[in-house]
Each structure stands twice: as C-alpha cells, then as structure tokens.
Write an enzyme that holds these catalytic residues in place. Structure first.
Site, PDB file in Angstrom:
ATOM      1  N   GLU A  85       0.833  -1.219   0.000  1.00 20.81           N
ATOM      2  CA  GLU A  85       0.000   0.000   0.000  1.00 20.81           C
ATOM      3  C   GLU A  85       0.861   1.261   0.000  1.00 20.81           C
ATOM      4  O   GLU A  85       1.740   1.415   0.855  1.00 20.81           O
ATOM      5  CB  GLU A  85      -0.920  -0.014   1.239  1.00 20.81           C
ATOM      6  N   LYS A 280      -7.019  -0.643  11.645  1.00 21.97           N
ATOM      7  CA  LYS A 280      -6.452  -1.093  10.354  1.00 21.97           C
ATOM      8  C   LYS A 280      -5.225  -0.229  10.036  1.00 21.97           C
ATOM      9  O   LYS A 280      -4.199  -0.727   9.592  1.00 21.97           O
ATOM     10  CB  LYS A 280      -7.515  -0.966   9.247  1.00 21.97           C
ATOM     11  N   ASP A 296       4.398 -14.279  11.777  1.00 22.24           N
ATOM     12  CA  ASP A 296       3.116 -14.818  11.318  1.00 22.24           C
ATOM     13  C   ASP A 296       2.035 -13.731  11.438  1.00 22.24           C
ATOM     14  O   ASP A 296       1.545 -13.465  12.534  1.00 22.24           O
ATOM     15  CB  ASP A 296       2.793 -16.046  12.187  1.00 22.24           C
ATOM     16  N   HIS A 393      -2.345  10.674   0.021  1.00 20.37           N
ATOM     17  CA  HIS A 393      -2.550   9.339  -0.519  1.00 20.37           C
ATOM     18  C   HIS A 393      -2.577   9.352  -2.049  1.00 20.37           C
ATOM     19  O   HIS A 393      -1.971   8.516  -2.701  1.00 20.37           O
ATOM     20  CB  HIS A 393      -3.877   8.809   0.007  1.00 20.37           C
TER      21      HIS A 393
HETATM   22  P1  NDP Z   1      10.414 -23.096  15.482  1.00 20.74           P
HETATM   23  O1  NDP Z   1       9.914 -24.362  16.048  1.00 20.74           O
HETATM   24  O2  NDP Z   1      10.869 -23.051  14.058  1.00 20.74           O
HETATM   25  O3  NDP Z   1      11.627 -22.564  16.381  1.00 20.74           O
HETATM   26  C1  NDP Z   1      11.508 -22.389  17.762  1.00 20.74           C
HETATM   27  C2  NDP Z   1      12.519 -23.245  18.480  1.00 20.74           C
HETATM   28  O4  NDP Z   1      13.821 -22.686  18.322  1.00 20.74           O
HETATM   29  C3  NDP Z   1      12.295 -23.282  19.953  1.00 20.74           C
HETATM   30  O5  NDP Z   1      11.274 -24.147  20.325  1.00 20.74           O
HETATM   31  C4  NDP Z   1      13.677 -23.698  20.455  1.00 20.74           C
HETATM   32  O6  NDP Z   1      13.782 -25.109  20.360  1.00 20.74           O
HETATM   33  C5  NDP Z   1      14.621 -23.093  19.423  1.00 20.74           C
HETATM   34  N1  NDP Z   1      15.361 -21.887  19.901  1.00 20.74           N
HETATM   35  C6  NDP Z   1      16.655 -21.596  19.583  1.00 20.74           C
HETATM   36  N2  NDP Z   1      17.024 -20.437  20.166  1.00 20.74           N
HETATM   37  C7  NDP Z   1      15.985 -19.989  20.879  1.00 20.74           C
HETATM   38  C8  NDP Z   1      15.762 -18.822  21.691  1.00 20.74           C
HETATM   39  N3  NDP Z   1      16.710 -17.890  21.899  1.00 20.74           N
HETATM   40  N4  NDP Z   1      14.549 -18.643  22.256  1.00 20.74           N
HETATM   41  C9  NDP Z   1      13.579 -19.547  22.059  1.00 20.74           C
HETATM   42  N5  NDP Z   1      13.730 -20.670  21.315  1.00 20.74           N
HETATM   43  C10 NDP Z   1      14.915 -20.894  20.713  1.00 20.74           C
HETATM   44  O7  NDP Z   1       9.369 -21.864  15.605  1.00 20.74           O
HETATM   45  P2  NDP Z   1       8.121 -21.587  16.527  1.00 20.74           P
HETATM   46  O8  NDP Z   1       7.819 -22.705  17.454  1.00 20.74           O
HETATM   47  O9  NDP Z   1       8.342 -20.251  17.155  1.00 20.74           O
HETATM   48  O10 NDP Z   1       6.923 -21.544  15.504  1.00 20.74           O
HETATM   49  C11 NDP Z   1       6.760 -20.475  14.620  1.00 20.74           C
HETATM   50  C12 NDP Z   1       6.068 -20.967  13.366  1.00 20.74           C
HETATM   51  O11 NDP Z   1       4.915 -21.737  13.685  1.00 20.74           O
HETATM   52  C13 NDP Z   1       5.586 -19.822  12.530  1.00 20.74           C
HETATM   53  O12 NDP Z   1       6.090 -20.022  11.219  1.00 20.74           O
HETATM   54  C14 NDP Z   1       4.063 -19.974  12.533  1.00 20.74           C
HETATM   55  O13 NDP Z   1       3.518 -19.554  11.318  1.00 20.74           O
HETATM   56  C15 NDP Z   1       3.850 -21.437  12.773  1.00 20.74           C
HETATM   57  N6  NDP Z   1       2.621 -21.902  13.394  1.00 20.74           N
HETATM   58  C16 NDP Z   1       1.671 -21.046  13.935  1.00 20.74           C
HETATM   59  C17 NDP Z   1       0.504 -21.521  14.487  1.00 20.74           C
HETATM   60  C18 NDP Z   1      -0.466 -20.538  15.094  1.00 20.74           C
HETATM   61  O14 NDP Z   1      -0.147 -19.390  15.243  1.00 20.74           O
HETATM   62  N7  NDP Z   1      -1.688 -20.922  15.479  1.00 20.74           N
HETATM   63  C19 NDP Z   1       0.221 -22.965  14.533  1.00 20.74           C
HETATM   64  C20 NDP Z   1       1.296 -23.785  14.000  1.00 20.74           C
HETATM   65  C21 NDP Z   1       2.421 -23.255  13.432  1.00 20.74           C
HETATM   66  P3  NDP Z   1      14.685 -25.933  21.394  1.00 20.74           P
HETATM   67  O15 NDP Z   1      14.266 -25.494  22.762  1.00 20.74           O
HETATM   68  O16 NDP Z   1      14.345 -27.362  21.128  1.00 20.74           O
HETATM   69  O17 NDP Z   1      16.098 -25.576  21.088  1.00 20.74           O
END
Ligand code: NDP
Length: 440
Positions: A85, A280, A296, A393
C-alpha cells in the site's frame, strides 16, 4: 467445464503450471510467461521458496521499503517494511522524523506470556476431576521435561497449568489452560508439542486413576493447540511533548491539533465503525514489519483484534490525553513474535531485515513493532484531523496510476509536475496522460 484433479501434489512443477494455466486462464501462454517471470533467477533461492509451502508455482512478492529515523528508547533504528500500500512507509518516516526531535518513542514490555489449551470432555463432577488434576499435574510437568529442557535453560518454559471448568458454556467441557515463556521464539511448535504431551499423559493417567468411575476414566480429548489470543504478551509504546511543540500544520494551532487528536481517539474508542479503520491503520505499520521480519501476520492480526474487543466492544488500540499542557499518545498491543525459528533464519531477506534492526530479541522486536503501529496511527490521525488523508494518498497513488498505464519516465515527470498544483483523481490523471500522448 474443468474436471477435479487427483494427485495434483504429485505432479512436477511444470506439470502443475501447465494444468492450472490450461484449465483456468484464458491465455495459457501469457499466464505461463507471467508465472515464470516471477521465478528467481538463482535456482537455489527459488528452490528454497518452493519448499516453504506446497504446490508452489511462483512467488508473489511485495515491495520492501525502509522507514528511517526511529528513535526508540534512545536507540536509532531504520525499520524495514514489506507492504503493497502506497503512503504507509512515507507516513511512518514522517512520524519518526517528527518525534525524533522530541525525545523519540519510549516503550515498555508489560508481559511475554503465551497461552495454549488442551480441550477435553469429562463426564463427571468437577470435584472429582479437580482431585485427579492435583494428582496428575506433577506428571504433566515430568513427562514434558525432555521437551522443555533447553527452553528452561534459556530462562523460559512452562509457567503454569490450570484446570478450567467450562461446563457453564458447554456440557462436560473442561480444559487445561497452560501458560508459557518461549523466549525469542513465537513458540507455536514448542507450545503445541508440550500440549500434545499433556493430553497423552492426561488420557493415560485417567485410565489408571482408581478413584474415577468407569465413565470418568474415559476422558475424551478434543484438541490441543496454542491460542493466538495473548493478552499478557503485551507491549506499550508512547510519545509525548508539550502541546506548543505540536506544530504539525500551518492551518491549525498546536492546541486545536492536540484537542482534535484526543477527540479522534475518543471517537475510535466508542464507535466500532471508526475503531476498525483506526486499528487497520495501526496494522498498516505493524503488519509491514511482521512480514519484513518473517513473522506470522495471521497470528498477530487475530490476537490484536481479539484484544481490541476485550471489554465487549471493539475499540481503539491507541490512547491520547492532554495533562498539564503535555500531549501524550500511546498504544498497548499484544504481539507474539519470534526472532528465531519459523522463517527468521531461513529467508535471506528476512535475515537481513533482522540484521538491519540489529538482530533484536523477541522483546526488542515487540517494542519496535508497537512503535511502527503508533507512528502509523499518529501520521494517519494527524492527516485526518487536518488536511484529510486523500491529498497525500493520491500523490502516492499517482505513481501507481502512471505505472499501470505504462507511462514513460518523461511522461511521469510531466504529469507529476502538472499534479503539483491540481487534485489527483484517477480520471484526471488518465485525461492528462491522454492529452500528453496526443501532443505531437
Ligand atoms: P520453530 O519451532 O521453528 O523454532 C523455535 C525453536 O527454536 C524453539 O522451540 C527452540 O527449540 C529453538 N530456539 C533456539 N534459540 C531460541 C531462543 N533464543 N529462544 C527460544 N527458542 C529458541 O518456531 P516456533 O515454534 O516459534 O513456531 C513459529 C512458526 O509456527 C511460525 O512459522 C508460525 O507460522 C507457525 N505456526 C503457527 C501456528 C499458530 O499461530 N496458530 C500454529 C502452528 C504453526 P529448542 O528449545 O528445542 O532448542
């Protein structure tokens, strides 16, 4: 008549494209050309994009702009914004520059708590379920230890698990309402994995629980999923200055401007038709940064609008007041964001945008996004209460109209100079272009 297809996902990319253009477009050759024109010339980069989703045929990309001069908690930021936009980046930049000379934006993270729930049906009394819950709660935590170990080491993890009786809303409906700290991750995967383990433990322990009746033992699990409503993952951003410094327009005095701003916010608080458009405008700023940082936007949008209705009436997310000659303007907004996980390290442009933002923690990104929303709202409401938004705009829109009509650089320069002193309308621009093209 086009027939349904089975096995579409098994086709090669080329076969998928042939099928879609031949069955759904009027000029297959031209459509194929458009699809291919948006492929990335770097085949490795294209492969990366192809694998983000399923059945990929091409890329639909957006402009990425930069809004510089944001002073946030004494640090200077240039904010990357991905948005289609016109005017949004210009408005954000203008607001940033205005507040730069007045101390900039101040922010506070009010909470970072995420939520997830296990929804289930239990045919028995709350008292008996509650006794079982007290018994099973330590096991719920124990059996998720392998999942939570590294998150706990980072200072996050499961905050609480609560049994909630929802039978007043739906017969036999109960839930485990769980809260989490997911540090720099948005947390969807971490939360959902913990919830699914809670559900498994809940079900298997219930089957063995001696004090339950036969019917009570059979807990019916419905679903386990995080909530995108995060009212306690909240950030506040604010700006303030003495009224006399609000020299926004030559047409209204700073005092009138401040009073009109406060009145406009009051209107957005009580009138949902206005509040929706008001919010918005805020999301113009926030979504652009959400996209640029690979977060997301559906999750953020859903959570933000639920929060805007938290008191039973959809209302403004920003607030304004004048106290002792000081104008104060602020936003409070729930934002569940990640600076790790998801697309953040996978998409090269997203990675670079996070670098431009100095590789923020999730908390820092919450602050930056709240500021982008507040700045956007300040710019929009300032225009509305002074000149109206169409003037600015339509100037930006002028460029879009010229591009749509294939104007050359020379034609663009001439038309832009004509409309410096004229109101931009779609028809007016087309007429001017037509006149120009008729000239020898
Ligand atoms: P990921 O699972 O890709 O990554 C998160 C993982 O990274 C953590 O669980 C942790 O795993 C690791 N990690 C490494 N460094 C850090 C840190 N400093 N702080 C925290 N965690 C860290 O991503 P998300 O779980 O965040 O999920 C995001 C995705 O999920 C988005 O793409 C979204 O679109 C999608 N999604 C959204 C839904 C919804 O909103 N309803 C439903 C399903 C999916 P570990 O502890 O094992 O190292």
């Amino acid at each position: 008549m086009t027939k349904p297809i089975s096995g579409f996902s098994k086709l090669s990319k080329e076969e998928k494209i042939d099928w879609i253009v031949n069955n759904y477009t009027h000029n297959p050759e031209q459509s194929k050309h458009v699809i291919e024109a948006y492929w990335n010339s770097d085949s490795q980069l294209q492969k990366l994009h192809d694998e983000f989703i399923e059945n990929t045929i091409s890329n639909l990309y957006m402009p990425l702009g930069i809004a510089p001069n944001f002073l946030i908690d004494e640090k200077l930021y240039a904010i990357p914004m991905a948005i289609e936009e016109s005017s949004v980046v210009a408005a954000a930049s203008k607001a940033a520059k205005f507040w730069l000379k007045k101390g900039g934006f101040k922010t506070t993270v009010l909470g970072t708590e995420k939520v997830g729930q296990v929804h289930f049906i239990f045919k028995g009394s709350y008292t008996s379920l509650s006794q079982f819950f007290d018994f099973v709660k330590p096991k719920l935590l124990l059996e998720t230890e392998s999942l939570t170990k590294s998150m706990s080491e980072r200072g996050g993890g499961i905050l609480n698990i609560e049994l909630r009786d929802k039978t007043a809303d739906l017969e036999n409906y109960f839930q485990l309402h769980c809260t989490f700290d997911t540090q720099d991750a948005m947390g969807a995967n971490f939360i959902n994995s913990c919830l699914e383990q809670f559900a498994t433990t809940l079900k298997s322990e219930a089957l063995k629980y001696a004090s339950f009746t036969e019917e009570e033992r059979n807990i019916e699990l419905i679903m386990s999923i995080l909530s995108n409503y995060v009212p306690n993952c909240l950030v506040r951003a604010e700006v303030s200055c003495p009224i006399e410094e609000l020299n926004i327009s030559t047409e209204v005095s700073p005092k009138t401007f401040a009073e009109k701003m406060v009145r406009a916010i009051e209107i957005a608080k009580v009138e949902p038709y206005r509040a929706v458009t008001h919010n918005k405008g805020i999301m113009n700023g926030i979504d652009a940064v959400v996209l640029a940082t690979g977060n997301d936007f559906r999750a953020v949008e859903a959570g933000v609008h639920a929060y805007a209705s938290k008191n039973g009436r959809y209302s403004s997310l920003t607030h304004a007041e004048i106290t002792n000659g000081i104008f104060k303007f602020w936003i409070e907004i729930p934002l569940a964001l990640g600076t790790v996980g998801g697309l953040t390290k996978l998409h090269p442009l997203v990675k670079m945008n996070l670098e431009i933002l100095r590789n923020p923690s999730a908390k820092e990104l919450m602050r930056i996004m709240a500021v982008a929303g507040l700045a956007q709202n300040f710019a929009a409401v300032s225009s509305l209460v002074t000149t109206g938004i169409q003037k600015g705009h339509m100037k930006m829109h002028l460029m879009n109209i010229l591009n749509q009509n294939g104007a050359t650089e020379e034609e663009k320069a001439k038309i832009i100079s004509i409309f410096k002193t004229q109101t931009v309308t779609h028809r007016g621009v087309l007429n001017a272009l037509e006149d120009l093209r008729k000239q020898p």
